[in-house]
Design a protein around this motif. Sequence first.
Motif, PDB file in Angstrom:
ATOM      1  N   VAL A  17      10.177  92.724 -45.541  1.00 31.61           N
ATOM      2  CA  VAL A  17       9.790  93.638 -44.458  1.00 31.61           C
ATOM      3  C   VAL A  17      11.011  94.116 -43.687  1.00 31.61           C
ATOM      4  O   VAL A  17      11.177  95.311 -43.432  1.00 31.61           O
ATOM      5  N   LYS A  18      11.888  93.193 -43.309  1.00 34.43           N
ATOM      6  CA  LYS A  18      13.031  93.543 -42.454  1.00 34.43           C
ATOM      7  C   LYS A  18      14.101  94.363 -43.172  1.00 34.43           C
ATOM      8  O   LYS A  18      14.770  95.172 -42.552  1.00 34.43           O
ATOM      9  N   GLU A  34      10.287  92.588 -33.203  1.00 36.07           N
ATOM     10  CA  GLU A  34      10.982  93.867 -33.035  1.00 36.07           C
ATOM     11  C   GLU A  34      10.673  94.830 -34.179  1.00 36.07           C
ATOM     12  O   GLU A  34      11.561  95.493 -34.714  1.00 36.07           O
ATOM     13  N   THR A  35       9.399  94.902 -34.533  1.00 37.64           N
ATOM     14  CA  THR A  35       8.952  95.840 -35.550  1.00 37.64           C
ATOM     15  C   THR A  35       8.913  97.230 -34.935  1.00 37.64           C
ATOM     16  O   THR A  35       8.239  97.457 -33.939  1.00 37.64           O
ATOM     17  N   LYS A  36       9.661  98.140 -35.519  1.00 33.93           N
ATOM     18  CA  LYS A  36       9.808  99.483 -34.947  1.00 33.93           C
ATOM     19  C   LYS A  36       8.665 100.414 -35.331  1.00 33.93           C
ATOM     20  O   LYS A  36       8.210 101.204 -34.531  1.00 33.93           O
ATOM     21  N   LYS A  37       8.229 100.345 -36.581  1.00 34.38           N
ATOM     22  CA  LYS A  37       7.202 101.269 -37.053  1.00 34.38           C
ATOM     23  C   LYS A  37       5.900 100.519 -37.303  1.00 34.38           C
ATOM     24  O   LYS A  37       5.823  99.666 -38.189  1.00 34.38           O
ATOM     25  N   PHE A  38       4.900 100.845 -36.510  1.00 35.08           N
ATOM     26  CA  PHE A  38       3.572 100.292 -36.757  1.00 35.08           C
ATOM     27  C   PHE A  38       2.541 101.308 -36.292  1.00 35.08           C
ATOM     28  O   PHE A  38       2.824 102.189 -35.485  1.00 35.08           O
ATOM     29  N   ALA A  39       1.345 101.183 -36.836  1.00 35.25           N
ATOM     30  CA  ALA A  39       0.278 102.121 -36.500  1.00 35.25           C
ATOM     31  C   ALA A  39      -1.035 101.364 -36.399  1.00 35.25           C
ATOM     32  O   ALA A  39      -1.288 100.433 -37.173  1.00 35.25           O
TER      33      ALA A  39
END
Length: 175
Positions: free
Chosen positions: A120-121, A152-157
């Motif tokens: 993921v990272k 610190e996940t930048k992209k999520f929906a």
Amino acid sequence: MAEVQEKADSGKGGKKRAKKMSVHLDMTPMVDLAFLLLTFFMLTTTFSKPQTMEINMPVKEESPEDQMPLKASNALTIIVGENDKLFYYFGLGDPADNPEVLESDYSANGIRKVLLSPRVKSNDKMTVLVKAMETSRYKNMVDILDELKITETKKFALVDITDNDKTLVQQTLGQ
């Protein structure tokens, strides 16, 4: 404030005894001072403000064609289930891809470990899709948003759950 009371000599015997003195302290001024200080500090203290998580919402697109398509290799789908259960799989949930749905929890060794994994990272285009079932609790949704913030996940929906996702979860629970 303070007063000293003398006890009279009893007059027995021939020896003269020293006079016993007892002290009586008036505590009223000290209590007044304590309440004044307490009131002062209560009125001048800043109470803790509620903490909120800032979520930036995207600008509404005019048509679905304007949206960028998401590749299955760049997607991690997290499904918030009932009874504090959590499921995740890599991909978009297409039944033809037959994704492996795994069950997890909200602990540091659960979903946080998945979100911090190299798969993921290391992928800058990785987008985490969070889907909540109708029977899930609001607390669980807050917990997963907290985990995304911690890692610190930048992209999520936040996405509506589909029938395919429900089927995948039922198959996982049926095993």
